[in-house]
Design an enzyme around this catalytic site. Structure first.
Site, short mmCIF file in Angstrom:
data_model
loop_
_atom_site.label_atom_id
_atom_site.label_comp_id
_atom_site.label_asym_id
_atom_site.label_seq_id
_atom_site.Cartn_x
_atom_site.Cartn_y
_atom_site.Cartn_z
CG ASN A 394 -48.92 2.74 65.22
OD1 ASN A 394 -49.36 3.38 64.19
ND2 ASN A 394 -48.03 3.17 65.98
CG ASP A 395 -46.98 0.54 61.27
OD1 ASP A 395 -47.04 1.57 61.25
OD2 ASP A 395 -46.18 -0.40 61.48
CB VAL A 396 -52.93 -3.34 60.81
CG1 VAL A 396 -51.88 -4.27 60.70
CG2 VAL A 396 -53.46 -3.11 62.36
#
Lengths: 468, 103
Positions: A394-396
């Site tokens: 997700n964040d990456v």
């Protein structure tokens, strides 16, 4: 005299083999040999210690009996847990074993300081100061690692912040310094001071680790690893043991470098990791309006899209590991490759829980490591990829890290999955990621969402490709 | 005896050695390497054993017992965890083997 020369020689060789072993561990080809050599050296050094001249280990002495029980007990517990733990849970186990090492270093200092408080003859101020330094560092590493373990294992809430946490920590730190000074310069050392000193140091370790979020945990574990090495080195000076000094210092410095590499990969200065927590403030304020909506796709359609692609890049994240989907993913890769599709894996430096953790998980599933690309290698390839399959990450892959300076993750290097022609995101539900930040990638025009458990979704994709 | 300036030299040289040894490690080996260096500081077991051998009285023996047990746990756990991770990198085609794909 004779025996002590032999033992010193053993320690000398042990230290050398440890360094060679660590060097060998820096290449996949020789890594296994490196750890085995280091293991043999450790066993030999431990056996040699039974013959050390300045300790009394007569057969039948209580010291020897208790020592053997302790060795067997500690080894058995560690062996069983290390054998049984799933690969996904490895980071917290490393934290636990590391905490044990820190605790052992602190306990060594404790025995020495208790001896001094009972009126034993000291070895001078320098030795006393080093014992205290090793004790503080070891105790912090011990209790901090315990908290890290509890958090990653899910026993403890992810982040915890008491009122005036920072000020309390500073106060605690000063208190540790004061009592550390009293103990280090004590002449004779006061037993009560030793007790208070250790309690304060242990509490400080807990307090420092409590507010740190799960995403930053790998950096913290690595830092504690380096600290334990340093504590071991200091206690090595106290005990006049060259193997401990050299091995401890080597781990201390290499661990510091490793910590820096990790922090850099996450674009989080170590000071930020330690003194502020992720998304605790400003997260909502930085949120901007997101245009578009999430568009769902069925597994069959996604399978067709991938089967007729030229190039597919798979972006696995921690969610993939939790769902244990790596074996299914390998199966999908084989099917696609049989159809002539070029399949690559894109690994973010902090995918999984630690740098390299995702590589271990994929290697477990039998993925060839030539197909695993890191961030610098893979980012130029995304524009030429037909499909980017994001699974449990997700964040990456959140493009706001490139575009929105207000975002807490702004500046973090990300995988440019959004630049692929099509993006398929496998995701359990509609929630935000680990950091609690909305992911703009999910709302992009070329993104389709495939909802479901990672393993189940990939199984459906496999079934879909097989039907064609 | 190691003390004074020689001790500082040992400390400094070991620190540089650790830095050099790690500096060219590929990312894929970071976690196994952290685990491996975690094992290396398990050498604290030797120190714990020495302290235990010199312990006198219930309190010292108790702390010594804890020290030895934890140090042994550090060494054994660190070793087994590292070996398990590294075993996964074995029996793989050489980097130049290219198109072998499925086993």
């Amino acid at each position: 005299m004779g025996i002590s020369i032999v033992i010193d020689a053993v320690y000398f060789v042990t230290a050398a083999v440890f360094i060679i072993g660590l060097k060998q561990m820096s290449s996949p080809v020789t890594a296994h040999r490196g750890i085995v050599w280091a293991g043999i050296a450790m066993v030999v050094a431990s056996l040699a210690t039974f013959g050390a001249p300045d300790i009394k280990l007569d057969i039948g002495s209580i010291n020897l009996q208790l020592m053997l029980v302790a060795i067997i007990l500690g080894s058995a517990v560690a062996y069983i847990t290390a054998k049984r733990v799933a690969m996904t849970d490895m980071p917290q186990m490393i934290a636990m074993y590391n905490g044990m090492g820190g605790g052992a270093a602190a306990a060594i200092a404790a025995v020495e300081l208790v001896k001094l408080s009972a009126g034993a003859e000291g070895h001078g101020l320098t030795v006393q100061v080093l014992a205290v330094l090793g004790a503080v560092i070891g105790a912090i590493s011990f209790s901090g690692s315990a908290v890290a373990f509890a958090k990653l294992q899910g026993i403890m809430k992810k982040t915890m912040r008491l009122p005036m946490h920072q000020i309390m920590n500073i106060g605690l730190f000063l208190a540790v310094c004061v009592f550390g000074y009293l103990v280090a310069t004590g002449h004779p050392v006061s037993f009560n001071h030793v007790i208070i000193f250790f309690i304060l140091a242990l509490v400080l370790g807990v307090m420092v680790t409590l507010p740190i979020g799960g995403a930053d945990m790998p950096v913290v574990i690595s830092l504690f690893n380096a600290l334990t090495g340093l504590a071991v080195a200091f206690e090595g000076f106290v005990l006049n043991n060259a193997a401990m000094i050299i091995a401890g210092t080597v781990v201390g410095s290499s661990g510091t470098l490793l910590t820096q590499l990790m922090a850099k990969a996450m674009n989080r200065p170590i000071s930020n990791v330690l003194f502020s927590s992720f998304g605790s403030d400003g997260g909502a304020a930085a949120e901007e309006e997101i245009e578009g909506s999430m568009k769902e796709i069925q597994a069959n359609d996604a399978a067709i899209m991938m089967a007729y692609a030229q190039k597919v890049i798979i972006v696995p994240g921690y969610g993939m590991a939790v769902a244990q989907a790596q074996h299914k993913l390998k199966e999908l890769e084989d099917l696609l490759e049989a159809r002539g599709v070029d399949v690559k894996y894109a690994i973010h430096p902090v995918a999984g829980r630690m740098p390299g953790h995702m590589n271990v998980l994929l290697a477990e599933a039998g993925v060839d490591y030539d197909n695993i690309l890191d961030l610098e290698e893979v980012n130029p390839e995304f524009p030429t990829a037909d499909v980017a399959l994001v699974i449990g990450a997700n964040d990456v892959v959140n493009p706001v890290a490139r575009s929105n300076p207000e975002s807490p993750i702004y500046g973090m290097p990300i995988l440019d999955a959004d630049k692929a022609q099509n993006v398929i995101v496998i995701k359990r539900g509609k929630g935000a990621g680990f950091s609690g930040i909305e992911n703009h990638l999910f709302y992009a025009d070329n993104t389709r969402m495939l909802y479901g458990d990672g393993q189940k979704a990939v199984s459906e994709l496999i079934a879909g490709v097989k039907q064609l | 005896m190691i003390e004074g300036l020689p001790a500082l030299y040992i400390f400094m040289l070991s620190a540089f050695t650790g830095y050099e040894v790690i500096s060219r490690v590929p990312v894929i080996l970071h976690t196994p390497l952290m685990s491996g260096s975690n094992f290396v500081h398990g050498i604290v077991l030797v120190g714990a054993m020495i302290v235990m051998g010199q312990a006198e009285g219930v309190l010292e023996l108790s702390i010594g017992f804890i020290a030895v047990a934890m140090a042994a746990g550090n060494a054994v756990g660190g070793y087994v965890a590292t070996v398990r991770m590294l075993e996964m990198f074995q029996h793989k085609p050489k980097p130049s083997a290219g198109q072998e794909g499925a086993q």
